[in-house]
Write an enzyme that holds these catalytic residues in place. Structure first.
Site, PDB file in Angstrom:
ATOM      1  N   ASP A 190       0.845  -1.200   0.000  1.00  0.00           N
ATOM      2  CA  ASP A 190       0.000   0.000   0.000  1.00  0.00           C
ATOM      3  C   ASP A 190       0.879   1.250   0.000  1.00  0.00           C
ATOM      4  O   ASP A 190       2.052   1.204   0.352  1.00  0.00           O
ATOM      5  CB  ASP A 190      -0.982   0.020   1.184  1.00  0.00           C
ATOM      6  CG  ASP A 190      -0.300   0.092   2.542  1.00  0.00           C
ATOM      7  OD1 ASP A 190       0.771  -0.518   2.716  1.00  0.00           O
ATOM      8  OD2 ASP A 190      -0.825   0.770   3.441  1.00  0.00           O
ATOM      9  N   GLU A 225      -0.093  -0.966   5.932  1.00  0.00           N
ATOM     10  CA  GLU A 225       0.974  -0.387   6.760  1.00  0.00           C
ATOM     11  C   GLU A 225       0.779   1.104   6.921  1.00  0.00           C
ATOM     12  O   GLU A 225       0.994   1.654   7.992  1.00  0.00           O
ATOM     13  CB  GLU A 225       2.332  -0.694   6.123  1.00  0.00           C
ATOM     14  CG  GLU A 225       3.524  -0.473   7.047  1.00  0.00           C
ATOM     15  CD  GLU A 225       4.011   0.958   7.070  1.00  0.00           C
ATOM     16  OE1 GLU A 225       4.714   1.326   8.021  1.00  0.00           O
ATOM     17  OE2 GLU A 225       3.685   1.733   6.149  1.00  0.00           O
TER      18      GLU A 225
HETATM   19  N1  BES Z   1       8.581   3.173   5.440  1.00  0.00           N
HETATM   20  C1  BES Z   1       7.909   4.035   6.347  1.00  0.00           C
HETATM   21  C2  BES Z   1       8.570   4.113   7.692  1.00  0.00           C
HETATM   22  C3  BES Z   1       9.899   4.805   7.722  1.00  0.00           C
HETATM   23  C4  BES Z   1      10.113   5.965   7.024  1.00  0.00           C
HETATM   24  C5  BES Z   1      10.878   4.319   8.513  1.00  0.00           C
HETATM   25  C6  BES Z   1      11.330   6.597   7.085  1.00  0.00           C
HETATM   26  C7  BES Z   1      12.076   4.943   8.580  1.00  0.00           C
HETATM   27  C8  BES Z   1      12.305   6.089   7.866  1.00  0.00           C
HETATM   28  C9  BES Z   1       6.492   3.540   6.539  1.00  0.00           C
HETATM   29  O1  BES Z   1       5.869   3.167   5.338  1.00  0.00           O
HETATM   30  C10 BES Z   1       5.639   4.652   7.096  1.00  0.00           C
HETATM   31  O2  BES Z   1       5.516   5.654   6.471  1.00  0.00           O
HETATM   32  N2  BES Z   1       5.056   4.416   8.240  1.00  0.00           N
HETATM   33  C11 BES Z   1       4.099   5.285   8.782  1.00  0.00           C
HETATM   34  C12 BES Z   1       3.334   4.471   9.779  1.00  0.00           C
HETATM   35  C13 BES Z   1       2.071   5.051  10.277  1.00  0.00           C
HETATM   36  C14 BES Z   1       1.148   5.518   9.209  1.00  0.00           C
HETATM   37  C15 BES Z   1       1.385   4.085  11.190  1.00  0.00           C
HETATM   38  C16 BES Z   1       4.770   6.484   9.406  1.00  0.00           C
HETATM   39  O3  BES Z   1       5.892   6.364   9.919  1.00  0.00           O
HETATM   40  O4  BES Z   1       4.170   7.555   9.370  1.00  0.00           O
HETATM   41 MN    MN Z   2       7.055   2.001   4.199  1.00  0.00          MN
HETATM   42 MN    MN Z   3       5.178   5.117   4.368  1.00  0.00          MN
END
Ligand code: BES
Ligand code: MN
Ligand code: MN
Length: 446
Positions: free
Chosen positions: A79, A141
Protein backbone atom coordinates in the site's frame (compact mmCIF):
# COMPACT_ATOMS: atom_id res chain seq x y z
CA UNK A 1 20.55 -8.44 -15.15
CA UNK A 2 17.77 -7.67 -17.59
CA UNK A 3 17.14 -4.15 -16.34
CA UNK A 4 14.71 -3.30 -19.14
CA UNK A 5 12.42 -6.15 -18.20
CA UNK A 6 12.74 -5.40 -14.47
CA UNK A 7 11.89 -1.75 -15.01
CA UNK A 8 8.83 -2.73 -17.04
CA UNK A 9 7.67 -5.06 -14.29
CA UNK A 10 8.19 -2.56 -11.51
CA UNK A 11 6.36 0.06 -13.57
CA UNK A 12 3.36 -2.27 -13.77
CA UNK A 13 3.33 -2.61 -9.98
CA UNK A 14 3.69 1.15 -9.44
CA UNK A 15 0.86 1.96 -11.83
CA UNK A 16 -1.65 0.47 -9.39
CA UNK A 17 -2.94 3.27 -7.10
CA UNK A 18 -3.07 1.11 -3.96
CA UNK A 19 -3.86 3.91 -1.50
CA UNK A 20 -4.92 2.00 1.59
CA UNK A 21 -6.42 4.88 3.58
CA UNK A 22 -8.98 5.68 0.88
CA UNK A 23 -11.88 3.20 0.58
CA UNK A 24 -12.43 4.15 -3.06
CA UNK A 25 -9.11 2.43 -3.82
CA UNK A 26 -10.04 -0.95 -2.32
CA UNK A 27 -10.08 -2.65 -5.71
CA UNK A 28 -6.65 -1.18 -6.48
CA UNK A 29 -5.27 -2.52 -3.20
CA UNK A 30 -6.57 -5.92 -4.18
CA UNK A 31 -4.96 -5.59 -7.60
CA UNK A 32 -1.63 -4.77 -5.96
CA UNK A 33 -2.04 -7.81 -3.68
CA UNK A 34 -2.73 -9.92 -6.80
CA UNK A 35 0.42 -8.55 -8.39
CA UNK A 36 2.47 -9.61 -5.36
CA UNK A 37 0.79 -13.02 -5.25
CA UNK A 38 1.58 -13.53 -8.95
CA UNK A 39 5.25 -12.79 -8.30
CA UNK A 40 5.35 -15.21 -5.38
CA UNK A 41 3.86 -17.94 -7.55
CA UNK A 42 6.44 -17.25 -10.26
CA UNK A 43 9.14 -17.64 -7.61
CA UNK A 44 7.85 -21.15 -7.02
CA UNK A 45 6.07 -20.59 -3.72
CA UNK A 46 4.18 -23.73 -2.66
CA UNK A 47 1.58 -21.83 -0.77
CA UNK A 48 0.30 -18.37 -1.67
CA UNK A 49 -2.70 -17.06 0.22
CA UNK A 50 -4.63 -13.93 0.97
CA UNK A 51 -5.02 -13.73 4.74
CA UNK A 52 -7.54 -11.50 6.50
CA UNK A 53 -8.96 -10.69 3.11
CA UNK A 54 -12.07 -8.82 4.28
CA UNK A 55 -9.91 -5.66 4.08
CA UNK A 56 -6.76 -5.15 2.02
CA UNK A 57 -5.38 -8.67 2.04
CA UNK A 58 -2.15 -9.72 3.69
CA UNK A 59 -0.24 -11.73 1.08
CA UNK A 60 1.32 -14.82 2.60
CA UNK A 61 3.76 -17.03 0.74
CA UNK A 62 5.87 -20.06 1.54
CA UNK A 63 8.83 -20.61 -0.74
CA UNK A 64 10.18 -23.92 -2.01
CA UNK A 65 11.40 -26.14 0.78
CA UNK A 66 15.15 -26.11 1.47
CA UNK A 67 15.65 -28.85 4.09
CA UNK A 68 17.91 -27.86 6.98
CA UNK A 69 18.38 -24.33 5.65
CA UNK A 70 17.52 -21.16 7.59
CA UNK A 71 14.06 -19.65 7.39
CA UNK A 72 13.88 -16.03 6.29
CA UNK A 73 10.66 -14.07 6.72
CA UNK A 74 10.38 -11.10 4.36
CA UNK A 75 7.98 -8.36 5.42
CA UNK A 76 6.90 -5.41 3.31
CA UNK A 77 3.86 -3.44 2.21
CA UNK A 78 2.18 -2.89 -1.15
CA UNK A 79 0.00 0.00 0.00
CA UNK A 80 1.00 3.62 -0.51
CA UNK A 81 0.17 7.02 0.92
CA UNK A 82 -2.27 9.31 -0.91
CA UNK A 83 -0.51 11.21 -3.74
CA UNK A 84 -1.96 14.65 -2.97
CA UNK A 85 -1.17 17.44 -3.82
CA UNK A 86 -1.18 15.96 -7.33
CA UNK A 87 -0.43 19.35 -8.99
CA UNK A 88 3.02 19.37 -7.46
CA UNK A 89 4.11 16.19 -9.24
CA UNK A 90 6.21 16.81 -12.36
CA UNK A 91 4.72 13.63 -13.86
CA UNK A 92 1.57 11.96 -12.46
CA UNK A 93 2.10 9.83 -9.32
CA UNK A 94 0.79 6.63 -10.87
CA UNK A 95 2.51 7.04 -14.25
CA UNK A 96 6.02 5.90 -13.32
CA UNK A 97 8.60 7.91 -15.24
CA UNK A 98 12.39 7.72 -15.40
CA UNK A 99 14.26 11.02 -15.36
CA UNK A 100 17.99 11.29 -14.83
CA UNK A 101 18.34 7.71 -13.57
CA UNK A 102 15.52 8.10 -11.06
CA UNK A 103 12.14 6.42 -11.17
CA UNK A 104 9.39 8.82 -10.08
CA UNK A 105 6.12 7.38 -8.74
CA UNK A 106 4.15 7.08 -5.53
CA UNK A 107 5.50 3.93 -3.87
CA UNK A 108 8.79 3.91 -5.82
CA UNK A 109 10.73 3.89 -2.53
CA UNK A 110 7.97 3.33 0.05
CA UNK A 111 7.65 0.43 -0.26
CA UNK A 112 6.76 -1.17 -3.60
CA UNK A 113 10.19 -0.56 -5.14
CA UNK A 114 11.88 -2.13 -2.13
CA UNK A 115 9.52 -5.13 -1.98
CA UNK A 116 10.27 -5.58 -5.69
CA UNK A 117 13.99 -5.46 -4.92
CA UNK A 118 13.77 -8.20 -2.26
CA UNK A 119 11.73 -10.45 -4.56
CA UNK A 120 13.83 -9.94 -7.70
CA UNK A 121 16.99 -10.60 -5.67
CA UNK A 122 15.82 -14.20 -5.25
CA UNK A 123 15.83 -14.96 -8.96
CA UNK A 124 18.87 -12.77 -9.63
CA UNK A 125 21.16 -15.18 -7.79
CA UNK A 126 20.71 -17.61 -10.70
CA UNK A 127 20.54 -20.81 -8.71
CA UNK A 128 17.92 -20.61 -6.01
CA UNK A 129 19.53 -19.69 -2.68
CA UNK A 130 19.28 -22.41 0.00
CA UNK A 131 16.86 -20.49 2.19
CA UNK A 132 13.32 -21.27 3.34
CA UNK A 133 11.55 -18.10 2.31
CA UNK A 134 8.36 -16.88 3.96
CA UNK A 135 6.58 -13.74 2.79
CA UNK A 136 4.24 -11.42 4.61
CA UNK A 137 3.40 -8.48 2.36
CA UNK A 138 0.58 -6.38 3.74
CA UNK A 139 -1.65 -3.63 2.41
CA UNK A 140 -2.41 -1.50 5.47
CA UNK A 141 0.97 -0.39 6.76
CA UNK A 142 0.28 3.21 5.87
CA UNK A 143 -2.68 3.35 8.17
CA UNK A 144 -1.72 1.36 11.16
CA UNK A 145 -1.58 -2.36 10.18
CA UNK A 146 -4.60 -3.18 12.33
CA UNK A 147 -5.51 -6.32 10.40
CA UNK A 148 -2.00 -7.72 10.44
CA UNK A 149 -1.73 -7.05 14.19
CA UNK A 150 -4.83 -9.10 14.84
CA UNK A 151 -3.68 -11.82 12.49
CA UNK A 152 -0.33 -12.13 14.28
CA UNK A 153 -2.06 -12.20 17.65
CA UNK A 154 -4.20 -15.14 16.46
CA UNK A 155 -1.45 -16.86 14.49
CA UNK A 156 1.93 -15.96 15.98
CA UNK A 157 3.49 -19.00 14.29
CA UNK A 158 3.48 -16.99 11.04
CA UNK A 159 6.50 -15.12 12.35
CA UNK A 160 8.49 -18.23 13.22
CA UNK A 161 11.77 -17.75 11.39
CA UNK A 162 15.51 -17.58 11.91
CA UNK A 163 15.66 -14.04 10.55
CA UNK A 164 13.16 -11.36 9.56
CA UNK A 165 14.14 -8.98 6.76
CA UNK A 166 12.52 -5.60 6.11
CA UNK A 167 13.65 -3.18 3.40
CA UNK A 168 11.47 -0.12 4.01
CA UNK A 169 14.09 2.50 4.85
CA UNK A 170 17.05 4.27 3.33
CA UNK A 171 20.82 4.58 3.36
CA UNK A 172 21.85 7.29 5.85
CA UNK A 173 23.55 9.06 2.92
CA UNK A 174 24.58 8.12 -0.63
CA UNK A 175 27.03 5.18 -0.41
CA UNK A 176 26.25 4.70 3.30
CA UNK A 177 23.96 1.69 3.79
CA UNK A 178 22.47 1.28 7.24
CA UNK A 179 20.76 -1.05 9.64
CA UNK A 180 18.35 0.51 12.09
CA UNK A 181 18.38 -0.16 15.81
CA UNK A 182 15.15 1.67 16.71
CA UNK A 183 11.95 2.84 15.08
CA UNK A 184 9.76 5.47 16.61
CA UNK A 185 6.22 4.57 17.60
CA UNK A 186 3.16 6.62 16.82
CA UNK A 187 0.05 7.87 18.56
CA UNK A 188 -2.40 9.38 16.05
CA UNK A 189 -5.40 11.28 17.42
CA UNK A 190 -8.08 13.85 16.76
CA UNK A 191 -8.52 16.56 19.37
CA UNK A 192 -11.94 18.22 19.24
CA UNK A 193 -13.35 21.16 21.12
CA UNK A 194 -16.95 22.30 21.31
CA UNK A 195 -17.79 25.69 22.71
CA UNK A 196 -21.52 26.15 22.01
CA UNK A 197 -24.63 24.36 20.74
CA UNK A 198 -24.19 25.79 17.25
CA UNK A 199 -22.25 28.35 15.21
CA UNK A 200 -23.06 31.98 16.04
CA UNK A 201 -23.22 35.33 14.17
CA UNK A 202 -19.88 37.00 14.92
CA UNK A 203 -21.53 40.45 15.07
CA UNK A 204 -24.33 39.53 17.40
CA UNK A 205 -22.15 37.38 19.66
CA UNK A 206 -18.54 38.34 18.93
CA UNK A 207 -16.81 39.71 22.01
CA UNK A 208 -18.81 37.66 24.45
CA UNK A 209 -19.13 34.10 23.09
CA UNK A 210 -16.34 31.48 23.10
CA UNK A 211 -14.82 30.55 19.73
CA UNK A 212 -13.94 26.89 19.12
CA UNK A 213 -11.02 27.64 16.79
CA UNK A 214 -9.54 30.12 19.23
CA UNK A 215 -9.83 27.62 22.09
CA UNK A 216 -8.34 24.83 19.99
CA UNK A 217 -5.45 27.03 18.87
CA UNK A 218 -4.71 27.98 22.48
CA UNK A 219 -4.89 24.39 23.61
CA UNK A 220 -2.54 23.22 20.85
CA UNK A 221 -0.20 26.09 21.63
CA UNK A 222 0.00 24.96 25.23
CA UNK A 223 0.57 21.31 24.35
CA UNK A 224 3.82 22.27 22.64
CA UNK A 225 5.61 25.53 23.30
CA UNK A 226 7.94 27.41 20.92
CA UNK A 227 11.02 25.91 22.62
CA UNK A 228 9.91 22.51 21.26
CA UNK A 229 8.91 21.12 24.64
CA UNK A 230 5.78 18.97 24.82
CA UNK A 231 3.66 19.66 27.91
CA UNK A 232 2.09 16.30 28.56
CA UNK A 233 2.78 15.30 32.17
CA UNK A 234 4.85 12.11 32.37
CA UNK A 235 5.58 11.97 28.64
CA UNK A 236 9.37 12.26 28.88
CA UNK A 237 9.78 10.07 31.98
CA UNK A 238 10.58 6.76 30.18
CA UNK A 239 12.69 8.42 27.46
CA UNK A 240 16.30 7.27 27.67
CA UNK A 241 19.06 9.47 26.35
CA UNK A 242 21.26 7.56 23.86
CA UNK A 243 24.53 6.36 25.38
CA UNK A 244 27.70 8.44 24.95
CA UNK A 245 29.02 5.75 22.63
CA UNK A 246 25.94 5.92 20.44
CA UNK A 247 26.00 9.71 20.31
CA UNK A 248 29.67 9.53 19.33
CA UNK A 249 28.88 7.16 16.43
CA UNK A 250 26.24 9.60 15.19
CA UNK A 251 28.87 12.34 15.10
CA UNK A 252 30.80 10.24 12.58
CA UNK A 253 27.83 9.82 10.23
CA UNK A 254 27.82 11.97 7.09
CA UNK A 255 25.09 14.23 8.44
CA UNK A 256 25.39 18.00 8.66
CA UNK A 257 22.64 20.00 10.34
CA UNK A 258 23.17 22.93 7.98
CA UNK A 259 22.93 20.67 4.90
CA UNK A 260 19.85 19.02 6.33
CA UNK A 261 18.20 22.42 6.70
CA UNK A 262 19.25 23.68 3.29
CA UNK A 263 18.66 20.65 1.08
CA UNK A 264 16.19 18.42 2.88
CA UNK A 265 13.95 20.62 5.01
CA UNK A 266 14.32 23.64 2.72
CA UNK A 267 13.01 26.06 5.33
CA UNK A 268 14.55 29.10 7.06
CA UNK A 269 15.36 27.45 10.37
CA UNK A 270 15.21 24.22 12.29
CA UNK A 271 12.96 24.00 15.33
CA UNK A 272 12.73 21.77 18.37
CA UNK A 273 14.65 21.25 21.59
CA UNK A 274 17.86 23.23 21.18
CA UNK A 275 19.50 21.30 24.01
CA UNK A 276 19.62 18.21 21.77
CA UNK A 277 21.34 17.64 18.43
CA UNK A 278 19.14 17.41 15.35
CA UNK A 279 19.72 13.66 15.03
CA UNK A 280 18.70 13.24 18.65
CA UNK A 281 15.53 15.23 17.97
CA UNK A 282 14.78 13.09 14.89
CA UNK A 283 15.67 9.70 16.32
CA UNK A 284 15.56 9.68 20.09
CA UNK A 285 12.93 12.19 21.24
CA UNK A 286 9.15 12.14 21.09
CA UNK A 287 7.38 14.65 18.84
CA UNK A 288 4.02 16.35 18.71
CA UNK A 289 2.82 17.42 15.25
CA UNK A 290 -0.40 18.99 14.01
CA UNK A 291 -1.43 17.52 10.65
CA UNK A 292 -4.54 19.52 9.94
CA UNK A 293 -7.26 21.61 11.53
CA UNK A 294 -10.90 21.31 10.55
CA UNK A 295 -14.01 23.29 11.30
CA UNK A 296 -15.37 26.81 10.93
CA UNK A 297 -15.57 28.50 7.56
CA UNK A 298 -12.89 27.71 4.99
CA UNK A 299 -14.83 28.03 1.74
CA UNK A 300 -14.46 30.73 -0.93
CA UNK A 301 -15.44 34.24 0.03
CA UNK A 302 -16.26 35.41 3.52
CA UNK A 303 -18.67 34.32 6.20
CA UNK A 304 -18.91 36.03 9.56
CA UNK A 305 -19.36 33.15 11.94
CA UNK A 306 -18.10 32.00 15.32
CA UNK A 307 -17.44 28.27 14.99
CA UNK A 308 -18.88 26.06 17.72
CA UNK A 309 -16.63 23.13 16.97
CA UNK A 310 -13.07 22.55 15.78
CA UNK A 311 -10.93 19.46 15.37
CA UNK A 312 -7.20 18.97 14.94
CA UNK A 313 -5.55 15.83 13.60
CA UNK A 314 -2.34 15.37 15.55
CA UNK A 315 0.24 12.72 16.24
CA UNK A 316 3.04 12.00 18.62
CA UNK A 317 6.09 9.96 17.64
CA UNK A 318 7.25 7.75 20.49
CA UNK A 319 10.74 6.54 21.36
CA UNK A 320 12.05 3.70 23.51
CA UNK A 321 10.77 3.01 26.23
CA UNK A 322 7.50 4.90 25.79
CA UNK A 323 4.33 2.82 25.52
CA UNK A 324 1.46 3.69 23.22
CA UNK A 325 -1.24 2.82 25.76
CA UNK A 326 0.36 5.02 28.42
CA UNK A 327 0.86 7.94 26.03
CA UNK A 328 -2.80 7.75 24.95
CA UNK A 329 -3.86 8.15 28.57
CA UNK A 330 -1.37 10.94 29.15
CA UNK A 331 -2.52 12.89 26.08
CA UNK A 332 -6.21 12.51 26.95
CA UNK A 333 -5.53 13.72 30.51
CA UNK A 334 -3.41 16.67 29.34
CA UNK A 335 -6.13 17.84 26.94
CA UNK A 336 -8.72 17.76 29.74
CA UNK A 337 -6.37 19.63 32.06
CA UNK A 338 -5.51 22.33 29.49
CA UNK A 339 -9.07 22.99 28.28
CA UNK A 340 -10.92 25.73 30.18
CA UNK A 341 -14.02 24.60 32.11
CA UNK A 342 -16.40 26.17 29.59
CA UNK A 343 -14.90 24.16 26.71
CA UNK A 344 -15.88 20.59 25.99
CA UNK A 345 -12.74 18.83 24.78
CA UNK A 346 -12.37 15.25 23.58
CA UNK A 347 -9.69 13.02 22.09
CA UNK A 348 -10.28 10.21 19.64
CA UNK A 349 -7.44 7.79 18.85
CA UNK A 350 -7.18 6.66 15.23
CA UNK A 351 -4.20 4.35 15.25
CA UNK A 352 -0.80 3.86 16.74
CA UNK A 353 2.29 1.78 17.27
CA UNK A 354 4.78 1.09 20.02
CA UNK A 355 8.38 2.07 19.33
CA UNK A 356 10.71 -0.78 18.37
CA UNK A 357 14.24 -1.63 19.45
CA UNK A 358 16.35 -4.26 17.74
CA UNK A 359 19.68 -5.68 18.78
CA UNK A 360 22.03 -5.80 15.79
CA UNK A 361 24.37 -8.45 17.19
CA UNK A 362 22.92 -11.61 15.62
CA UNK A 363 25.22 -13.25 12.97
CA UNK A 364 22.69 -12.43 10.22
CA UNK A 365 23.63 -8.74 10.54
CA UNK A 366 27.26 -9.62 9.76
CA UNK A 367 26.13 -11.36 6.58
CA UNK A 368 24.15 -8.34 5.42
CA UNK A 369 27.13 -6.14 6.27
CA UNK A 370 29.33 -8.40 4.15
CA UNK A 371 26.87 -8.35 1.24
CA UNK A 372 26.78 -4.54 1.20
CA UNK A 373 30.55 -4.41 1.55
CA UNK A 374 31.05 -6.67 -1.45
CA UNK A 375 28.51 -4.93 -3.68
CA UNK A 376 28.62 -1.24 -2.76
CA UNK A 377 32.03 -1.07 -1.10
CA UNK A 378 30.85 -0.12 2.38
CA UNK A 379 29.22 -2.14 5.14
CA UNK A 380 26.17 -1.13 7.15
CA UNK A 381 26.31 1.58 9.82
CA UNK A 382 23.93 1.30 12.77
CA UNK A 383 21.48 4.20 12.87
CA UNK A 384 18.03 4.96 14.23
CA UNK A 385 14.88 5.74 12.29
CA UNK A 386 12.42 8.55 12.86
CA UNK A 387 9.57 6.79 11.09
CA UNK A 388 7.37 3.92 12.24
CA UNK A 389 6.49 0.44 11.05
CA UNK A 390 3.71 -0.64 13.39
CA UNK A 391 4.13 -4.44 13.27
CA UNK A 392 7.87 -4.55 13.90
CA UNK A 393 7.57 -5.28 17.63
CA UNK A 394 5.11 -8.10 16.83
CA UNK A 395 7.42 -9.54 14.15
CA UNK A 396 10.24 -9.74 16.68
CA UNK A 397 8.21 -11.44 19.40
CA UNK A 398 9.21 -14.93 18.24
CA UNK A 399 12.84 -14.09 19.02
CA UNK A 400 14.14 -13.83 15.45
CA UNK A 401 16.38 -10.85 14.73
CA UNK A 402 14.52 -8.21 12.70
CA UNK A 403 16.81 -6.66 10.11
CA UNK A 404 15.63 -3.14 9.30
CA UNK A 405 17.41 -1.83 6.28
CA UNK A 406 16.72 -0.43 2.83
CA UNK A 407 17.95 0.78 -0.50
CA UNK A 408 16.32 4.23 -0.51
CA UNK A 409 18.18 7.51 -0.20
CA UNK A 410 17.40 10.31 2.24
CA UNK A 411 16.05 12.53 -0.55
CA UNK A 412 13.43 10.05 -1.85
CA UNK A 413 10.52 12.28 -0.67
CA UNK A 414 8.44 9.54 0.95
CA UNK A 415 4.75 10.49 1.30
CA UNK A 416 5.45 13.73 -0.61
CA UNK A 417 5.15 14.87 -4.24
CA UNK A 418 7.76 13.50 -6.66
CA UNK A 419 8.68 10.43 -4.59
CA UNK A 420 11.47 8.59 -6.41
CA UNK A 421 13.88 5.70 -6.32
CA UNK A 422 17.34 5.94 -7.85
CA UNK A 423 17.65 3.04 -10.29
CA UNK A 424 21.30 2.52 -9.31
CA UNK A 425 20.09 1.88 -5.76
CA UNK A 426 17.64 -0.70 -7.07
CA UNK A 427 20.15 -2.58 -9.25
CA UNK A 428 22.73 -2.53 -6.43
CA UNK A 429 20.02 -3.60 -3.99
CA UNK A 430 19.08 -6.63 -6.07
CA UNK A 431 22.74 -7.72 -6.03
CA UNK A 432 23.12 -6.99 -2.31
CA UNK A 433 20.10 -8.99 -1.22
CA UNK A 434 20.90 -11.78 -3.69
CA UNK A 435 24.32 -12.06 -2.08
CA UNK A 436 22.77 -11.82 1.38
CA UNK A 437 20.46 -14.77 0.63
CA UNK A 438 23.42 -16.84 -0.57
CA UNK A 439 25.37 -16.02 2.59
CA UNK A 440 22.36 -16.64 4.80
CA UNK A 441 22.02 -20.09 3.20
CA UNK A 442 25.36 -20.98 4.79
CA UNK A 443 24.32 -19.82 8.26
CA UNK A 444 24.25 -22.59 10.84
CA UNK A 445 20.77 -23.03 12.31
CA UNK A 446 21.17 -26.49 13.85
N1 BES B 1 8.58 3.17 5.44
C1 BES B 1 7.91 4.03 6.35
C2 BES B 1 8.57 4.11 7.69
C3 BES B 1 9.90 4.81 7.72
C4 BES B 1 10.11 5.97 7.02
C5 BES B 1 10.88 4.32 8.51
C6 BES B 1 11.33 6.60 7.08
C7 BES B 1 12.08 4.94 8.58
C8 BES B 1 12.30 6.09 7.87
C9 BES B 1 6.49 3.54 6.54
O1 BES B 1 5.87 3.17 5.34
C10 BES B 1 5.64 4.65 7.10
O2 BES B 1 5.52 5.65 6.47
N2 BES B 1 5.06 4.42 8.24
C11 BES B 1 4.10 5.28 8.78
C12 BES B 1 3.33 4.47 9.78
C13 BES B 1 2.07 5.05 10.28
C14 BES B 1 1.15 5.52 9.21
C15 BES B 1 1.39 4.09 11.19
C16 BES B 1 4.77 6.48 9.41
O3 BES B 1 5.89 6.36 9.92
O4 BES B 1 4.17 7.56 9.37
MN1 MN C 1 7.06 2.00 4.20
MN1 MN D 1 5.18 5.12 4.37
Amino acid sequence: MDTDRLLRELTEFLRIPSVSTNPSHSADCRAAAEWVAGELRRLGCRDVQFLASDTHPVVWGVGPEAPGAPTLLIYGHYDVQPPEPVDEWTTPPFQPTVRDGKLFARGAADDKGQVFCLLKAIEATGSRPPVNFRFLIEGEEEYGSRVLFELLRREPERTRADTVLIADMAYVAPRWPAVYTTLRGLCYAEISVRTAKSDLHSGEFGGAAPNAHEELARLLGRLKTPDGKIHIPGLYAPVRRPSKVELATWKRLPFKESEFLKHRVRAKALTGLKSHSVLERLWALPTFEIHGIMGGFTGDGAKTVIPAEATAKVSLRLVPDQKLKVVERQLAAAVQRLAPKYVQASVKFLHGADPATVQVTHPAFKLLDQAFREVVGRGTVPARAGGSIPVVPALGKGGAPVILTGIGLPDDRLHAPNEKLDLKQLWDGIRVFGRFYELLGTMDVS
